[in-house]
Design a protein around this motif. Structure first.
Motif, PDB file in Angstrom:
ATOM      1  N   GLU A  99     -43.316 -10.182 -41.904  1.00  0.00           N
ATOM      2  CA  GLU A  99     -44.510  -9.815 -42.662  1.00  0.00           C
ATOM      3  C   GLU A  99     -45.757  -9.833 -41.769  1.00  0.00           C
ATOM      4  OE1 GLU A  99     -46.992  -8.565 -45.560  1.00  0.00           O
ATOM      5  OE2 GLU A  99     -44.810  -8.621 -45.689  1.00  0.00           O
ATOM      6  N   ARG A 100     -45.869 -10.859 -40.926  1.00  0.00           N
ATOM      7  CA  ARG A 100     -47.022 -10.951 -40.017  1.00  0.00           C
ATOM      8  C   ARG A 100     -47.031  -9.767 -39.047  1.00  0.00           C
ATOM      9  NH1 ARG A 100     -47.082 -16.140 -38.718  1.00  0.00           N
ATOM     10  NH2 ARG A 100     -45.686 -15.996 -36.935  1.00  0.00           N
ATOM     11  N   ALA A 101     -45.873  -9.427 -38.491  1.00  0.00           N
ATOM     12  CA  ALA A 101     -45.801  -8.289 -37.564  1.00  0.00           C
ATOM     13  C   ALA A 101     -46.118  -6.982 -38.285  1.00  0.00           C
ATOM     14  CB  ALA A 101     -44.420  -8.221 -36.908  1.00  0.00           C
ATOM     15  N   THR A 102     -45.666  -6.870 -39.519  1.00  0.00           N
ATOM     16  CA  THR A 102     -45.939  -5.656 -40.293  1.00  0.00           C
ATOM     17  C   THR A 102     -47.434  -5.522 -40.564  1.00  0.00           C
ATOM     18  OG1 THR A 102     -43.758  -5.794 -41.322  1.00  0.00           O
ATOM     19  CG2 THR A 102     -45.407  -4.444 -42.441  1.00  0.00           C
ATOM     20  N   LYS A 103     -48.042  -6.619 -40.981  1.00  0.00           N
ATOM     21  CA  LYS A 103     -49.445  -6.598 -41.385  1.00  0.00           C
ATOM     22  C   LYS A 103     -50.411  -6.543 -40.196  1.00  0.00           C
ATOM     23  CE  LYS A 103     -52.544  -9.164 -44.418  1.00  0.00           C
ATOM     24  NZ  LYS A 103     -52.674 -10.331 -45.273  1.00  0.00           N
ATOM     25  N   HIS A 104     -50.121  -7.317 -39.145  1.00  0.00           N
ATOM     26  CA  HIS A 104     -51.083  -7.462 -38.046  1.00  0.00           C
ATOM     27  C   HIS A 104     -50.716  -6.682 -36.782  1.00  0.00           C
ATOM     28  CE1 HIS A 104     -53.276 -10.429 -40.317  1.00  0.00           C
ATOM     29  NE2 HIS A 104     -52.150 -11.069 -40.553  1.00  0.00           N
ATOM     30  N   ALA A 105     -49.522  -6.126 -36.734  1.00  0.00           N
ATOM     31  CA  ALA A 105     -49.131  -5.363 -35.541  1.00  0.00           C
ATOM     32  C   ALA A 105     -48.686  -3.950 -35.901  1.00  0.00           C
ATOM     33  CB  ALA A 105     -48.010  -6.089 -34.787  1.00  0.00           C
ATOM     34  N   ASN A 106     -48.835  -3.584 -37.172  1.00  0.00           N
ATOM     35  CA  ASN A 106     -48.407  -2.259 -37.619  1.00  0.00           C
ATOM     36  C   ASN A 106     -46.955  -2.001 -37.227  1.00  0.00           C
ATOM     37  OD1 ASN A 106     -48.711   0.197 -38.906  1.00  0.00           O
ATOM     38  ND2 ASN A 106     -49.383   1.237 -37.045  1.00  0.00           N
ATOM     39  N   LEU A 107     -46.091  -2.967 -37.546  1.00  0.00           N
ATOM     40  CA  LEU A 107     -44.670  -2.878 -37.200  1.00  0.00           C
ATOM     41  C   LEU A 107     -44.068  -1.605 -37.771  1.00  0.00           C
ATOM     42  CD1 LEU A 107     -42.352  -4.560 -35.857  1.00  0.00           C
ATOM     43  CD2 LEU A 107     -41.803  -5.354 -38.171  1.00  0.00           C
ATOM     44  N   HIS A 108     -43.407  -0.837 -36.914  1.00  0.00           N
ATOM     45  CA  HIS A 108     -42.766   0.407 -37.364  1.00  0.00           C
ATOM     46  C   HIS A 108     -41.498   0.080 -38.151  1.00  0.00           C
ATOM     47  CE1 HIS A 108     -41.370   4.512 -37.398  1.00  0.00           C
ATOM     48  NE2 HIS A 108     -40.284   4.179 -36.743  1.00  0.00           N
ATOM     49  N   ARG A 109     -40.658  -0.777 -37.580  1.00  0.00           N
ATOM     50  CA  ARG A 109     -39.406  -1.138 -38.255  1.00  0.00           C
ATOM     51  C   ARG A 109     -38.910  -2.489 -37.765  1.00  0.00           C
ATOM     52  NH1 ARG A 109     -35.795   3.039 -40.011  1.00  0.00           N
ATOM     53  NH2 ARG A 109     -34.237   1.445 -40.398  1.00  0.00           N
ATOM     54  N   TYR A 110     -38.158  -3.145 -38.613  1.00  0.00           N
ATOM     55  CA  TYR A 110     -37.414  -4.354 -38.267  1.00  0.00           C
ATOM     56  C   TYR A 110     -35.954  -3.967 -38.261  1.00  0.00           C
ATOM     57  CZ  TYR A 110     -34.564  -8.382 -39.489  1.00  0.00           C
ATOM     58  OH  TYR A 110     -33.558  -9.302 -39.539  1.00  0.00           O
ATOM     59  N   LEU A 111     -35.250  -4.281 -37.172  1.00  0.00           N
ATOM     60  CA  LEU A 111     -33.812  -4.032 -37.080  1.00  0.00           C
ATOM     61  C   LEU A 111     -33.103  -5.361 -36.870  1.00  0.00           C
ATOM     62  CD1 LEU A 111     -33.526  -0.955 -34.675  1.00  0.00           C
ATOM     63  CD2 LEU A 111     -32.860  -1.055 -37.066  1.00  0.00           C
ATOM     64  N   PRO A 112     -32.131  -5.683 -37.718  1.00  0.00           N
ATOM     65  CA  PRO A 112     -31.395  -6.927 -37.519  1.00  0.00           C
ATOM     66  C   PRO A 112     -30.338  -6.773 -36.422  1.00  0.00           C
ATOM     67  CG  PRO A 112     -30.621  -5.807 -39.507  1.00  0.00           C
ATOM     68  CD  PRO A 112     -31.747  -4.982 -38.951  1.00  0.00           C
ATOM     69  N   LYS A 113     -30.088  -7.876 -35.701  1.00  0.00           N
ATOM     70  CA  LYS A 113     -28.977  -7.916 -34.750  1.00  0.00           C
ATOM     71  C   LYS A 113     -27.767  -8.433 -35.509  1.00  0.00           C
ATOM     72  CE  LYS A 113     -31.526  -9.174 -30.537  1.00  0.00           C
ATOM     73  NZ  LYS A 113     -31.787 -10.299 -29.636  1.00  0.00           N
ATOM     74  N   PRO A 114     -26.567  -7.991 -35.201  1.00  0.00           N
ATOM     75  CA  PRO A 114     -26.289  -6.901 -34.263  1.00  0.00           C
ATOM     76  C   PRO A 114     -26.692  -5.564 -34.882  1.00  0.00           C
ATOM     77  CG  PRO A 114     -24.262  -7.630 -35.322  1.00  0.00           C
ATOM     78  CD  PRO A 114     -25.351  -8.542 -35.804  1.00  0.00           C
ATOM     79  N   TRP A 115     -27.175  -4.672 -34.031  1.00  0.00           N
ATOM     80  CA  TRP A 115     -27.637  -3.379 -34.510  1.00  0.00           C
ATOM     81  C   TRP A 115     -26.574  -2.332 -34.232  1.00  0.00           C
ATOM     82  CZ3 TRP A 115     -28.756  -5.457 -29.862  1.00  0.00           C
ATOM     83  CH2 TRP A 115     -28.614  -4.657 -28.737  1.00  0.00           C
ATOM     84  N   ASP A 116     -26.751  -1.224 -34.862  1.00  0.00           N
ATOM     85  CA  ASP A 116     -25.846  -0.101 -34.660  1.00  0.00           C
ATOM     86  C   ASP A 116     -26.624   0.962 -33.887  1.00  0.00           C
ATOM     87  OD1 ASP A 116     -26.043   2.523 -36.036  1.00  0.00           O
ATOM     88  OD2 ASP A 116     -24.232   1.945 -37.071  1.00  0.00           O
ATOM     89  N   GLU A 117     -25.993   1.527 -32.885  1.00  0.00           N
ATOM     90  CA  GLU A 117     -26.685   2.449 -31.980  1.00  0.00           C
ATOM     91  C   GLU A 117     -27.323   3.619 -32.724  1.00  0.00           C
ATOM     92  OE1 GLU A 117     -25.890   5.185 -27.981  1.00  0.00           O
ATOM     93  OE2 GLU A 117     -24.367   3.740 -28.619  1.00  0.00           O
ATOM     94  N   ALA A 118     -26.626   4.176 -33.704  1.00  0.00           N
ATOM     95  CA  ALA A 118     -27.169   5.325 -34.436  1.00  0.00           C
ATOM     96  C   ALA A 118     -28.460   4.939 -35.167  1.00  0.00           C
ATOM     97  CB  ALA A 118     -26.133   5.856 -35.424  1.00  0.00           C
ATOM     98  N   THR A 119     -28.497   3.744 -35.740  1.00  0.00           N
ATOM     99  CA  THR A 119     -29.704   3.283 -36.446  1.00  0.00           C
ATOM    100  C   THR A 119     -30.841   3.055 -35.454  1.00  0.00           C
ATOM    101  OG1 THR A 119     -28.321   2.242 -38.124  1.00  0.00           O
ATOM    102  CG2 THR A 119     -30.618   1.524 -38.009  1.00  0.00           C
ATOM    103  N   LEU A 120     -30.536   2.446 -34.319  1.00  0.00           N
ATOM    104  CA  LEU A 120     -31.554   2.229 -33.287  1.00  0.00           C
ATOM    105  C   LEU A 120     -32.160   3.562 -32.866  1.00  0.00           C
ATOM    106  CD1 LEU A 120     -33.025   0.432 -31.134  1.00  0.00           C
ATOM    107  CD2 LEU A 120     -31.120   1.013 -29.610  1.00  0.00           C
ATOM    108  N   ILE A 121     -31.323   4.539 -32.570  1.00  0.00           N
ATOM    109  CA  ILE A 121     -31.816   5.848 -32.115  1.00  0.00           C
ATOM    110  C   ILE A 121     -32.652   6.512 -33.212  1.00  0.00           C
ATOM    111  CG2 ILE A 121     -31.109   8.160 -31.384  1.00  0.00           C
ATOM    112  CD1 ILE A 121     -30.799   5.826 -29.250  1.00  0.00           C
ATOM    113  N   GLU A 122     -32.211   6.400 -34.464  1.00  0.00           N
ATOM    114  CA  GLU A 122     -32.971   6.990 -35.584  1.00  0.00           C
ATOM    115  C   GLU A 122     -34.354   6.349 -35.682  1.00  0.00           C
ATOM    116  OE1 GLU A 122     -34.892   6.775 -39.204  1.00  0.00           O
ATOM    117  OE2 GLU A 122     -33.383   5.214 -38.985  1.00  0.00           O
ATOM    118  N   VAL A 123     -34.414   5.025 -35.529  1.00  0.00           N
ATOM    119  CA  VAL A 123     -35.690   4.305 -35.594  1.00  0.00           C
ATOM    120  C   VAL A 123     -36.593   4.740 -34.436  1.00  0.00           C
ATOM    121  CG1 VAL A 123     -36.725   2.016 -35.269  1.00  0.00           C
ATOM    122  CG2 VAL A 123     -34.852   2.332 -36.892  1.00  0.00           C
ATOM    123  N   LEU A 124     -36.031   4.843 -33.233  1.00  0.00           N
ATOM    124  CA  LEU A 124     -36.830   5.258 -32.078  1.00  0.00           C
ATOM    125  C   LEU A 124     -37.299   6.701 -32.228  1.00  0.00           C
ATOM    126  CD1 LEU A 124     -34.877   3.549 -29.158  1.00  0.00           C
ATOM    127  CD2 LEU A 124     -36.920   2.754 -30.350  1.00  0.00           C
TER     128      LEU A 124
END
Length: 133
Positions: A99-124
């Motif tokens: 929440e702090r990163a979203t509010k104060h750093a304009n967080l684009h997305r949060y991805l949980p580990k372990p991540w899936d490559e397709a999701t990482l690429i979509e987010v990027l």
């Protein structure tokens, strides 16, 4: 033409290696890739890139790192470089940190580990929209 970069920050080298491989597989030589094992090291990289006219488009950061947590790091980056897209990639962050990163750093997305490559690429890719011109 100014160089464009993606910066990944994680205290685990195996995570950085996986990110490097996935970025190279998808984006090839379109970007400069840089990797830091702590927030302090990442801040040094950001300063060097800024001096060398290399534009960091996206930062992918872990949360639980020695020294400075990822949300604090991203807030600091956002205060100086608000146009950098910020992604938190972690298995440890609590809701308050996200929440702090979203509010104060304009967080684009949060991805949980372990991540899936397709999701990482979509987010990027979604973070890069309009930035790669």
């Amino acid at each position: 033409m100014p160089k464009k970069a993606i910066l990944c920050v994680d205290d685990e080298r195996i995570i950085l290696t996986s990110l490097r491989d996935q970025l190279n597989n998808h984006f090839g030589k379109r970007y400069v890739y840089e990797f830091a094992e702590s927030a302090d090291e990442a801040l040094e990289v950001i300063e060097e890139f800024n001096e060398d006219d290399i534009t960091i488009l996206i930062i992918v950061s872990d949360w639980l790192m020695p020294g400075m947590k990822g949300d604090e790091f991203l807030v600091q980056v956002h205060q100086r470089f608000p146009n950098i897209v910020k992604v938190l990639l972690t298995g440890q962050a609590n809701d308050e940190a996200i929440e702090r990163a979203t509010k104060h750093a304009n967080l684009h997305r949060y991805l949980p580990k372990p991540w899936d490559e397709a999701t990482l690429i979509e987010v990027l890719e979604s973070g890069l929209e309009g930035k790669d011109e």
